[in-house]
Scaffold this motif. Structure first.
Motif, PDB file in Angstrom:
ATOM      1  N   ALA B  72     -18.294  78.945  70.739  1.00 45.85           N
ATOM      2  CA  ALA B  72     -18.502  77.698  71.467  1.00 45.85           C
ATOM      3  C   ALA B  72     -19.663  77.833  72.429  1.00 45.85           C
ATOM      4  N   HIS B  73     -20.363  76.732  72.558  1.00 41.94           N
ATOM      5  CA  HIS B  73     -21.508  76.617  73.469  1.00 41.94           C
ATOM      6  C   HIS B  73     -21.172  75.467  74.404  1.00 41.94           C
ATOM      7  N   ASN B  74     -20.894  75.808  75.664  1.00 43.56           N
ATOM      8  CA  ASN B  74     -20.519  74.758  76.599  1.00 43.56           C
ATOM      9  C   ASN B  74     -21.742  74.231  77.335  1.00 43.56           C
ATOM     10  N   VAL B  75     -21.733  72.919  77.557  1.00 43.84           N
ATOM     11  CA  VAL B  75     -22.849  72.260  78.221  1.00 43.84           C
ATOM     12  C   VAL B  75     -22.325  71.448  79.397  1.00 43.84           C
ATOM     13  N   ARG B  76     -23.255  70.821  80.137  1.00 48.07           N
ATOM     14  CA  ARG B  76     -22.904  70.260  81.435  1.00 48.07           C
ATOM     15  C   ARG B  76     -22.538  68.782  81.422  1.00 48.07           C
ATOM     16  N   GLU B  80     -25.179  65.851  76.753  1.00 50.99           N
ATOM     17  CA  GLU B  80     -25.792  67.082  76.277  1.00 50.99           C
ATOM     18  C   GLU B  80     -25.097  67.563  74.993  1.00 50.99           C
ATOM     19  N   VAL B  84     -27.255  68.364  71.613  1.00 51.18           N
ATOM     20  CA  VAL B  84     -27.254  69.653  70.910  1.00 51.18           C
ATOM     21  C   VAL B  84     -26.764  69.471  69.468  1.00 51.18           C
ATOM     22  N   ILE B 129     -19.944  75.863  84.758  1.00 57.65           N
ATOM     23  CA  ILE B 129     -21.085  76.585  84.189  1.00 57.65           C
ATOM     24  C   ILE B 129     -22.021  76.918  85.343  1.00 57.65           C
ATOM     25  N   GLY B 133     -25.952  79.925  83.274  1.00 54.49           N
ATOM     26  CA  GLY B 133     -25.332  79.573  82.006  1.00 54.49           C
ATOM     27  C   GLY B 133     -23.991  80.249  81.756  1.00 54.49           C
ATOM     28  N   VAL B 135     -20.045  81.099  82.069  1.00 52.05           N
ATOM     29  CA  VAL B 135     -18.876  80.244  82.233  1.00 52.05           C
ATOM     30  C   VAL B 135     -17.835  80.996  83.046  1.00 52.05           C
TER      31      VAL B 135
END
Lengths: 137, 137
Positions: B72-76, B80, B84, B129, B133, B135
């Motif tokens: 997983a790639h968490n964003v704000r 976003e 992505v 975050i 970057g 977490v």
């Protein structure tokens, strides 16, 4: 897409058994979650979740077995590789590769967790491990 | 065993194609390695390596397909997430789940890379975050 990873979720059959295995390695979950286990692992999170739920949530078919991802835990010396592999053995892991020198000039072994997820435990003399455990190329 | 993860290696069929996919998402490899691709991803490394070699090195049988691990790639922000996932779509990823609100109170979508590895792109309003970057639970 920023060049980073936030969460690695491992699909498991029995959440309690999987949690117990990682606790036997010395890990502590973040309390307060139900049906899922989260471990803070440096700047990211390692999660445990029922594998069938994870497959459905990820929009993939589960072929069973290993699916092309291996995790690695780098340590600061060959002796530490031996120690961590022995910890995993004591916790019930299958040792898929006993610690030994590698073709790339390091020293590593591999244990496989109760759900079939392999972890290479490695000393890589060409990579730096910072005080906080992060790896810098 | 310290509570951290150093390297996630993704098994791939075609190293150049896989590298191109991640470069299309904006990632840059560390130059100077042959037969393997390393991306610095925050405090850990994401690697690409031939899947058959990875299976042999990991001491596991390859059942093909997905094997119970999702990244997983968490964003704000939810916006976003959309951005992505659109980037991944443009890079040729299959979108396994279009961005939408989730049962756990966040907003996410899933893309699958050319080798079948799923990435959830998520906005989780309950997780922080940091500026770098990482977490933090």
């Amino acid at each position: 897409m920023e060049q980073r990873l936030s969460l690695v979720t491992l699909g498991v059959e029995d959440l309690e058994a999987a949690r117990s295995f990682y606790e036997a390695l010395g890990w502590s979950q973040r309390p307060g979650t139900e049906g899922v286990v989260f471990f803070q692992a440096g700047g990211l999170v390692v999660g445990l979740w029922r594998r069938s739920d994870l497959a459905e949530d990820s929009g993939v078919d589960d072929s069973g077995g290993w699916g092309g991802i291996t995790l690695a835990h780098n340590v600061r010396s060959p002796a530490e590789v031996d120690a961590v592999v022995d910890e995993a053995r004591a916790a019930g892991a299958r040792i898929a590769r006993e610690p030994a020198e590698t073709f790339w000039g390091g020293y590593s072994g591999v244990f496989v967790d109760p759900d079939g997820h392999p972890w290479e435990v490695a000393h890589n003399p060409f990579w730096t491990i910072a005080d906080d455990g992060s790896v810098v190329l």
